[in-house]
Motif scaffolding. Structure first.
Motif, PDB file in Angstrom:
ATOM      1  N   GLN A   1       1.080  -0.942   0.142  1.00 50.77           N
ATOM      2  CA  GLN A   1      -0.200   0.051  -0.009  1.00 50.77           C
ATOM      3  C   GLN A   1       0.924   1.213  -0.500  1.00 50.77           C
ATOM      4  O   GLN A   1       0.381   2.277  -0.632  1.00 50.77           O
ATOM      5  N   ARG A   2       2.134   1.216   0.327  1.00 50.44           N
ATOM      6  CA  ARG A   2       3.248   2.319   0.804  1.00 50.44           C
ATOM      7  C   ARG A   2       3.454   2.882  -0.979  1.00 50.44           C
ATOM      8  O   ARG A   2       3.274   3.888  -0.503  1.00 50.44           O
ATOM      9  N   LEU A   3       4.170   1.392  -1.470  1.00 53.27           N
ATOM     10  CA  LEU A   3       4.802   1.899  -2.636  1.00 53.27           C
ATOM     11  C   LEU A   3       3.904   2.514  -3.555  1.00 53.27           C
ATOM     12  O   LEU A   3       3.736   3.576  -4.678  1.00 53.27           O
ATOM     13  N   GLU A   4       2.398   1.879  -3.459  1.00 51.71           N
ATOM     14  CA  GLU A   4       0.859   2.394  -4.343  1.00 51.71           C
ATOM     15  C   GLU A   4       0.395   3.469  -4.165  1.00 51.71           C
ATOM     16  O   GLU A   4       0.339   4.469  -5.050  1.00 51.71           O
ATOM     17  N   LYS A   5       1.322   4.009  -2.792  1.00 49.53           N
ATOM     18  CA  LYS A   5       0.511   5.329  -2.819  1.00 49.53           C
ATOM     19  C   LYS A   5       1.497   6.364  -3.354  1.00 49.53           C
ATOM     20  O   LYS A   5       1.199   7.460  -3.581  1.00 49.53           O
ATOM     21  N   ILE A   6       2.637   6.041  -2.719  1.00 53.63           N
ATOM     22  CA  ILE A   6       3.509   6.896  -3.902  1.00 53.63           C
ATOM     23  C   ILE A   6       3.600   6.348  -5.439  1.00 53.63           C
ATOM     24  O   ILE A   6       3.910   7.713  -5.857  1.00 53.63           O
ATOM     25  N   ALA A   7       3.273   5.594  -6.251  1.00 49.83           N
ATOM     26  CA  ALA A   7       3.031   5.619  -7.141  1.00 49.83           C
ATOM     27  C   ALA A   7       1.727   6.632  -7.635  1.00 49.83           C
ATOM     28  O   ALA A   7       2.660   7.315  -8.626  1.00 49.83           O
ATOM     29  N   SER A   8       0.712   6.063  -6.771  1.00 53.77           N
ATOM     30  CA  SER A   8       0.152   7.358  -7.286  1.00 53.77           C
ATOM     31  C   SER A   8      -0.148   8.629  -7.411  1.00 53.77           C
ATOM     32  O   SER A   8      -1.244   9.538  -7.646  1.00 53.77           O
ATOM     33  N   MET A   9       1.232   9.273  -6.449  1.00 52.04           N
ATOM     34  CA  MET A   9       1.376  10.568  -5.901  1.00 52.04           C
ATOM     35  C   MET A   9       1.896  11.272  -7.115  1.00 52.04           C
ATOM     36  O   MET A   9       2.744  12.520  -7.661  1.00 52.04           O
ATOM     37  N   VAL A  10       2.683  10.551  -8.496  1.00 48.92           N
ATOM     38  CA  VAL A  10       3.299  10.390  -9.536  1.00 48.92           C
ATOM     39  C   VAL A  10       2.513  11.015 -10.515  1.00 48.92           C
ATOM     40  O   VAL A  10       2.213  10.538 -11.550  1.00 48.92           O
ATOM     41  N   GLN A  11       1.738  12.775  -9.993  1.00 55.25           N
ATOM     42  CA  GLN A  11       0.596  12.584 -11.803  1.00 55.25           C
ATOM     43  C   GLN A  11       1.214  12.995 -12.538  1.00 55.25           C
ATOM     44  O   GLN A  11       0.408  13.267 -13.835  1.00 55.25           O
ATOM     45  N   SER A  12       2.668  13.477 -12.749  1.00 57.10           N
ATOM     46  CA  SER A  12       2.866  14.053 -13.884  1.00 57.10           C
ATOM     47  C   SER A  12       3.780  13.447 -14.827  1.00 57.10           C
ATOM     48  O   SER A  12       4.099  11.717 -13.980  1.00 57.10           O
ATOM     49  N   ARG A  13       4.557  13.010 -16.110  1.00 53.69           N
ATOM     50  CA  ARG A  13       5.366  12.463 -16.287  1.00 53.69           C
ATOM     51  C   ARG A  13       6.527  13.187 -16.874  1.00 53.69           C
ATOM     52  O   ARG A  13       6.761  13.871 -17.176  1.00 53.69           O
ATOM     53  N   TYR A  14       7.041  12.379 -16.612  1.00 58.09           N
ATOM     54  CA  TYR A  14       9.007  12.803 -16.601  1.00 58.09           C
ATOM     55  C   TYR A  14       9.560  12.650 -16.751  1.00 58.09           C
ATOM     56  O   TYR A  14       9.404  11.534 -17.921  1.00 58.09           O
ATOM     57  N   ASP A  15      10.841  12.991 -17.400  1.00 61.14           N
ATOM     58  CA  ASP A  15      11.747  12.717 -18.127  1.00 61.14           C
ATOM     59  C   ASP A  15      12.181  11.633 -17.930  1.00 61.14           C
ATOM     60  O   ASP A  15      12.874  10.160 -18.459  1.00 61.14           O
TER      61      ASP A  15
ATOM     62  N   HIS B   1      13.702  -4.552  -4.413  1.00 62.51           N
ATOM     63  CA  HIS B   1      13.036  -5.235  -5.526  1.00 62.51           C
ATOM     64  C   HIS B   1      12.647  -4.834  -6.553  1.00 62.51           C
ATOM     65  O   HIS B   1      12.550  -5.695  -7.191  1.00 62.51           O
ATOM     66  N   GLY B   2      12.491  -3.310  -6.305  1.00 60.50           N
ATOM     67  CA  GLY B   2      12.097  -2.796  -7.935  1.00 60.50           C
ATOM     68  C   GLY B   2      10.687  -2.726  -8.431  1.00 60.50           C
ATOM     69  O   GLY B   2      10.418  -2.638  -9.376  1.00 60.50           O
ATOM     70  N   LEU B   3       9.914  -3.130  -7.383  1.00 60.77           N
ATOM     71  CA  LEU B   3       8.576  -3.113  -7.451  1.00 60.77           C
ATOM     72  C   LEU B   3       7.757  -1.743  -7.308  1.00 60.77           C
ATOM     73  O   LEU B   3       7.303  -1.859  -8.631  1.00 60.77           O
ATOM     74  N   LEU B   4       8.179  -0.926  -6.725  1.00 61.88           N
ATOM     75  CA  LEU B   4       8.355   0.502  -7.600  1.00 61.88           C
ATOM     76  C   LEU B   4       8.141   1.109  -8.580  1.00 61.88           C
ATOM     77  O   LEU B   4       7.324   1.407  -9.326  1.00 61.88           O
ATOM     78  N   GLY B   5       9.137   0.904  -9.388  1.00 61.84           N
ATOM     79  CA  GLY B   5       9.908   1.340 -10.498  1.00 61.84           C
ATOM     80  C   GLY B   5       9.176   0.557 -11.662  1.00 61.84           C
ATOM     81  O   GLY B   5       8.478   1.023 -12.725  1.00 61.84           O
ATOM     82  N   ALA B   6       8.789  -0.775 -11.021  1.00 58.88           N
ATOM     83  CA  ALA B   6       8.082  -1.570 -12.463  1.00 58.88           C
ATOM     84  C   ALA B   6       6.691  -0.463 -12.264  1.00 58.88           C
ATOM     85  O   ALA B   6       6.080  -0.832 -13.301  1.00 58.88           O
ATOM     86  N   LYS B   7       6.543  -0.532 -10.791  1.00 57.85           N
ATOM     87  CA  LYS B   7       4.608  -0.209 -10.865  1.00 57.85           C
ATOM     88  C   LYS B   7       4.649   1.136 -12.132  1.00 57.85           C
ATOM     89  O   LYS B   7       4.117   1.482 -12.525  1.00 57.85           O
ATOM     90  N   LEU B   8       6.043   1.888 -11.676  1.00 54.82           N
ATOM     91  CA  LEU B   8       5.803   3.351 -12.536  1.00 54.82           C
ATOM     92  C   LEU B   8       6.572   3.050 -14.415  1.00 54.82           C
ATOM     93  O   LEU B   8       5.745   4.023 -15.000  1.00 54.82           O
ATOM     94  N   LEU B   9       6.673   1.821 -14.340  1.00 54.90           N
ATOM     95  CA  LEU B   9       6.439   1.551 -15.623  1.00 54.90           C
ATOM     96  C   LEU B   9       5.332   1.558 -16.630  1.00 54.90           C
ATOM     97  O   LEU B   9       5.350   1.460 -17.808  1.00 54.90           O
ATOM     98  N   ASP B  10       5.149   0.563 -15.281  1.00 53.58           N
ATOM     99  CA  ASP B  10       3.494   0.215 -16.037  1.00 53.58           C
ATOM    100  C   ASP B  10       2.648   0.987 -15.983  1.00 53.58           C
ATOM    101  O   ASP B  10       1.777   1.664 -16.844  1.00 53.58           O
ATOM    102  N   ASN B  11       2.786   2.277 -14.932  1.00 51.78           N
ATOM    103  CA  ASN B  11       2.228   4.040 -15.814  1.00 51.78           C
ATOM    104  C   ASN B  11       2.340   4.581 -16.648  1.00 51.78           C
ATOM    105  O   ASN B  11       1.765   5.934 -16.732  1.00 51.78           O
ATOM    106  N   ASN B  12       3.899   4.203 -17.074  1.00 52.91           N
ATOM    107  CA  ASN B  12       4.396   4.794 -18.370  1.00 52.91           C
ATOM    108  C   ASN B  12       4.295   6.307 -17.792  1.00 52.91           C
ATOM    109  O   ASN B  12       3.959   7.525 -18.624  1.00 52.91           O
ATOM    110  N   SER B  13       5.020   6.654 -16.719  1.00 54.96           N
ATOM    111  CA  SER B  13       4.827   7.859 -15.372  1.00 54.96           C
ATOM    112  C   SER B  13       6.368   7.921 -16.728  1.00 54.96           C
ATOM    113  O   SER B  13       6.420   9.642 -16.299  1.00 54.96           O
TER     114      SER B  13
END
Length: 238
Positions: free
Chosen positions: A5-19, A28-40
């Motif tokens: 849930q903590r990593l989900e919350k962090i991912a949900s706070m990425v509202q913009s797309r970055y370079d 273990h790279g789970l947050l970064g993988a979520k950001l890849l899935d979200n095309n963040s």
């Protein structure tokens, strides 16, 4: 992949797309993988100092996020000290995420990144595991401004997640401001737990033969600031 849930919350706070997004202390790279899935971001960077972990992360990324034929790789793995982050050029938008480390180390890392890149416009999402008051105080001293903040609970532990920037003009409140909703049970329980913590420190200071008067004054000020958030002292619930 299921993430906490903590990593989900962090991912949900990425509202913009970055370079570039730098997922530091990525484990273990789970947050970064979520950001890849979200095309963040154009590129998500996985950063940690443990070689074995980073090899495992790299292997998983090669399997689940292979580079398209003729296309650019969407991720990079860095086995380095976060303080030595090799940021992209200052014209590109960059978000640095540091979570799951102690407050003192987190502040040291943010200080080092800012000192090495004084001309960069940077955003940070930060989630220390403790010493959040000291973290907030340090971030304000570093002249970072608030973008967003959230309070959450996971596995009977509370976390504050701060999104801050070198460009934001909104001050970082030392006890938080936007994140509070005193109508919620989680806020009331977290507030009481925090007050109990600092009141125990205060009692310990008063019991010392040669008490540190300056420290006692500081702790009293912290307690009063948190007490001001209690329902009877609030004109609203936001």
């Amino acid at each position: 992949m299921k993430i906490s849930q903590r990593l989900e919350k962090i991912a949900s706070m990425v509202q913009s797309r970055y370079d570039h997004i730098w997922d530091c202390c990525c484990d273990h790279g789970l947050l970064g993988a979520k950001l890849l899935d979200n095309n963040s971001a154009d590129t998500v960077h996985f950063v940690d100092v443990v070689p074995e972990l980073m090899q495992q992360v790299s292997t998983k990324l090669e399997r689940f996020y292979p580079s398209p034929i003729g296309g650019a790789k969407r991720w990079q793995v860095h086995c380095i000290d976060v303080a030595q982050l090799p940021l992209a050029n200052k014209e590109q938008t960059q978000l640095v995420i540091i979570a799951g480390v102690g407050g003192e180390l987190l502040v040291e890392l943010v200080q080092a990144i800012l000192a090495r890149n004084p001309q960069h416009t940077l955003e940070f999402i930060l989630c220390p595991v403790h010493h959040i008051f000291e973290v907030r105080k340090a971030l304000a001293t570093l002249q970072l401004g608030l973008i967003d903040e959230h309070l959450m609970e996971e596995n009977q532990r509370f976390y504050e997640v701060l999104h801050v920037s070198t460009q934001s003009q909104l001050p970082i409140a030392l006890v938080g401001e936007q994140m509070w909703d005193i109508t919620r049970s989680i806020d009331l329980r977290y507030l009481q737990k925090t007050l109990d913590h600092y009141q125990r420190i205060q009692v310990g200071l008063l019991q010392k033969p040669n008490q540190d008067e300056d420290k006692n004054i500081e702790i009293t000020q912290i307690i009063n600031a948190y007490k001001a958030l209690q329902p009877q002292n609030c004109n609203n619930t936001r």
